[in-house]
Design a protein around this motif. Structure first.
Motif: not given
Lengths: 112, 115
Positions: B1-6
């Protein structure tokens, strides 16, 4: 007790005013970073300073690292409402890389 | 993905329940960190992974906290028998280099409320 002490804890100013946030420690850091965090978001890196006495400018933001690499300051010129947020300093020590020690943060509110 | 996902973004647990918080770092990032941010405070270090190896867990507050990253990508932070003092935002961050070198990218955090 935070290893990095930030002051002030809260700052409320009018649009167009200047402000300075301080980050102080009795420990030496190999580098120091400044982040801005908005509600419900993670911190976002603004700048990294690594050399004692270093000054970095990012548009209206000026960051300074103390000569002894124990303290830093963030100065914002002509603040705008978009500068509102929680400003965090974070220090890295030696080989710990980005295992960061964060200050308690300074909450800045810029009123239009 | 484009960023860190939580995920989850928000979790409410009754005291004594177990919770699991997930972190999907940026693809290819070697280093992964977990931080705990109490209300009105700066983040505090919990643990660090380099690929699948947990190299530093010195910040975990008790043995009720456990983290893993079995395949060197997704990480899970598990808290057993939650207590009210565990209420906080749990932030995950990743960086491209080992030992956390390179820019650190944070996720939006998982806000845990223990009743």
């Amino acid at each position: 007790t935070q290893l990095l002490e930030q002051s002030p804890q809260f700052l409320s100013i009018q649009e167009g005013e200047n402000l300075t946030v301080y980050c102080n420690s009795s420990s030496v850091f190999s580098s120091l970073q400044w982040y801005r965090q908005e509600p419900g978001e993670g911190p976002v890196l603004l700048v990294t300073v690594v050399t004692g006495g270093e000054v970095k400018k990012l548009k209206r933001l000026t960051f300074q690292f103390g000569d002894a690499r124990k303290d830093s300051s963030l100065h914002i010129t002509a603040a705008q409402p978009g500068d509102t947020g929680l400003y965090l300093c974070a220090g890295a020590q030696g080989a710990a890389g980005n295992k960061l020690t964060f200050g308690g943060g300074t909450r800045v509110l810029v009123k239009p | 993905g484009a960023g860190v996902s939580q995920s989850p973004r928000y979790k409410v647990a009754k005291r004594g329940q177990d919770v699991a918080l997930r972190c999907d770092p940026i693809s290819g990032h070697v280093s992964l960190f977990w931080y705990q941010q109490a209300l009105g405070q700066g983040p505090e270090f919990l643990t660090y992974f380099q690929n699948e190896a947990q190299l530093d867990k010195s910040g975990l507050p008790s043995d009720r906290f456990f983290a893993e990253r079995p395949e060197g990508s997704v990480s899970t932070l598990k808290i057993q028998r939650t207590q009210q003092e565990d209420s906080a935002v749990y932030l995950c961050a990743s960086s491209l280099g080992d030992r956390g070198r390179g820019e650190l990218f944070f996720g939006e955090g998982s806000r845990l409320t223990v009743l």
